[in-house]
Scaffold this motif. Structure first.
Motif, short mmCIF file in Angstrom:
data_model
loop_
_atom_site.label_atom_id
_atom_site.label_comp_id
_atom_site.label_asym_id
_atom_site.label_seq_id
_atom_site.Cartn_x
_atom_site.Cartn_y
_atom_site.Cartn_z
N HIS A 15 -34.30 5.78 28.63
CA HIS A 15 -33.15 4.91 28.86
C HIS A 15 -31.87 5.67 29.19
CE1 HIS A 15 -35.35 1.29 27.87
NE2 HIS A 15 -35.91 1.99 26.89
N GLN A 21 -27.92 9.24 20.45
CA GLN A 21 -27.89 7.81 20.76
C GLN A 21 -29.28 7.20 20.58
OE1 GLN A 21 -26.26 8.14 24.72
NE2 GLN A 21 -24.28 7.32 24.07
N GLY A 22 -30.30 7.91 21.04
CA GLY A 22 -31.67 7.43 20.88
C GLY A 22 -32.03 7.31 19.41
N VAL A 25 -30.42 4.24 17.89
CA VAL A 25 -31.12 3.02 18.27
C VAL A 25 -32.34 2.82 17.36
CG1 VAL A 25 -32.51 1.92 20.08
CG2 VAL A 25 -30.32 2.98 20.66
N THR A 28 -31.34 1.95 13.84
CA THR A 28 -30.85 0.58 13.77
C THR A 28 -32.01 -0.41 13.72
OG1 THR A 28 -28.83 1.17 14.95
CG2 THR A 28 -29.41 -1.17 14.92
#
Length: 92
Positions: A15, A21-22, A25, A28
């Motif tokens: 992505h 950031q991965g 994600v 989360t």
């Protein structure tokens, strides 16, 4: 075995995200499933499966070392039921 970091790296790569950031994600998603379980709710991920909270009643068990009967307290546990798509993919 696949780790959280490996999943996060794959998410980031596919992505166009950075590794942190991965990982955010993935963390989360895991936190959301955990929150739903703590609230007693089911989490359904179509094509993957369902996470459900199940109550297990108090029961009698036997200590294998001494043979004594003990009480095992009632508890909650999380169960996972795979979706048909996942089962089919495993059995190809």
């Amino acid at each position: 075995m696949t780790t959280t970091n490996e999943i996060a790296e794959k998410v980031a790569t596919e992505h166009g995200l950075t590794r942190p950031q991965g990982k955010a994600v993935v963390e989360t998603v895991i936190a959301s499933i955990t929150e739903a379980a703590l609230a007693g709710n089911e989490t359904n991920l179509p094509g993957f499966g369902k996470f459900k909270v199940k109550d297990t009643p108090e029961r009698d068990a036997r200590n294998p070392a001494t043979g004594a009967t003990i009480k095992v307290a009632a508890a909650k546990k999380v169960t996972f039921t795979p979706a048909k798509a996942l089962k089919d993919a495993l059995n190809r």
